[in-house]
Design a protein around this motif. Structure first.
Motif, PDB file in Angstrom:
ATOM      1  N   ASP A 169       0.805  -1.229   0.000  1.00 29.54           N
ATOM      2  CA  ASP A 169       0.000   0.000   0.000  1.00 29.54           C
ATOM      3  C   ASP A 169       0.835   1.276   0.000  1.00 29.54           C
ATOM      4  OD1 ASP A 169      -2.047  -1.820  -0.004  1.00 29.54           O
ATOM      5  OD2 ASP A 169      -2.980  -1.137   1.853  1.00 29.54           O
ATOM      6  N   GLN A 198       1.293   3.500  -2.120  1.00 30.70           N
ATOM      7  CA  GLN A 198       0.723   3.989  -3.368  1.00 30.70           C
ATOM      8  C   GLN A 198       0.459   5.484  -3.244  1.00 30.70           C
ATOM      9  OE1 GLN A 198      -2.197   0.726  -2.874  1.00 30.70           O
ATOM     10  NE2 GLN A 198      -3.763   2.270  -3.271  1.00 30.70           N
ATOM     11  N   ARG A 204      -0.920  -3.419  -3.876  1.00 38.11           N
ATOM     12  CA  ARG A 204      -1.733  -2.201  -3.898  1.00 38.11           C
ATOM     13  C   ARG A 204      -3.202  -2.574  -3.770  1.00 38.11           C
ATOM     14  NH1 ARG A 204      -2.950   0.031  -9.858  1.00 38.11           N
ATOM     15  NH2 ARG A 204      -3.691  -1.924 -10.739  1.00 38.11           N
ATOM     16  N   ILE A 255       1.844   2.559  -7.598  1.00 40.63           N
ATOM     17  CA  ILE A 255       2.953   2.497  -6.639  1.00 40.63           C
ATOM     18  C   ILE A 255       3.713   3.821  -6.687  1.00 40.63           C
ATOM     19  CG2 ILE A 255       5.070   1.282  -5.975  1.00 40.63           C
ATOM     20  CD1 ILE A 255       2.429  -0.383  -5.690  1.00 40.63           C
ATOM     21  N   THR A 301      -2.494  -6.657  -7.123  1.00 39.47           N
ATOM     22  CA  THR A 301      -3.662  -5.864  -6.752  1.00 39.47           C
ATOM     23  C   THR A 301      -4.557  -6.706  -5.857  1.00 39.47           C
ATOM     24  OG1 THR A 301      -3.565  -4.617  -8.815  1.00 39.47           O
ATOM     25  CG2 THR A 301      -5.676  -4.608  -7.633  1.00 39.47           C
TER      26      THR A 301
END
Length: 186
Positions: free
Chosen positions: A13, A15, A48, A83, A97
């Motif tokens: 995460d 991102q 992510r 990312i 994902t």
């Protein structure tokens, strides 16, 4: 010392939408962990959170994800779910994902780990009380050996982060700083 040929670093995460909220200056430990993994031939796998257009995965009964679907963000093509450039993946480093909090839920992470013979996970991520906690719990139930990089985990609540890192995570994982983990690789 860990069997490096069977370990992988999970960068979870990290991102754009999340890093923009917490500040890029807090990403240095993540960069150091990625660099150390690459230098030691440890695969880096990026995780992510993203959804399909129309949010078919977001149940109205799921408080967090139903709220996302009403705001019209977090789709797979949205800039917020890419990312962050500070830890940009190299060619060949998978981006997984996921559709829920845990890195395993709704993703092909386990297929990638199994195909590479990985049995040890090095966890980093945002947030400690979200993706790190959920992934650690599921990974422990799946019998992975786990290390959590304490300074490459961030949480909006410092006290929650502290309690998880000091009291909860050590029950199922080794908890090290990035520099402490790098020493185990020497």
């Amino acid at each position: 010392m860990q069997n490096q040929s069977k370990a992988a670093l999970l960068v979870m995460d990290v991102q754009n939408g999340i890093v923009n909220r917490i500040g890029e200056e807090n990403i240095v430990p993540f960069q150091q962990a990625v660099e150390a993994a690459r230098q030691n031939d440890i695969p880096v796998i990026y995780i992510r959170l993203a959804f399909r257009e129309g949010y078919p995965e977001a149940s109205p009964r799921n408080k967090a994800f139903s709220a996302i679907s009403t705001h019209g963000s977090m789709t797979a093509s949205d800039a917020a779910v890419q990312i962050h450039e500070s830890v940009r993946p190299l060619p060949g480093e998978p981006i997984v994902t996921k559709l829920r909090v845990s890195a395993f839920t709704g993703s092909d992470l386990e297929v990638i780990l199994r195909s590479r013979g990985i049995d040890t996970l090095i966890l980093s991520g945002i947030a400690t009380s979200g993706v790190v906690l959920s992934t650690l719990r599921e990974a422990a139930d799946k019998d992975y050996t786990i290390t959590v990089l304490s300074d490459a985990c961030l949480d909006p609540d410092p006290e929650v982060h502290r309690v998880l890192i000091e009291k909860i995570f050590p029950r199922q994982a080794d908890v090290l700083t990035v520099s402490g983990w790098k020493e185990t690789l020497a």
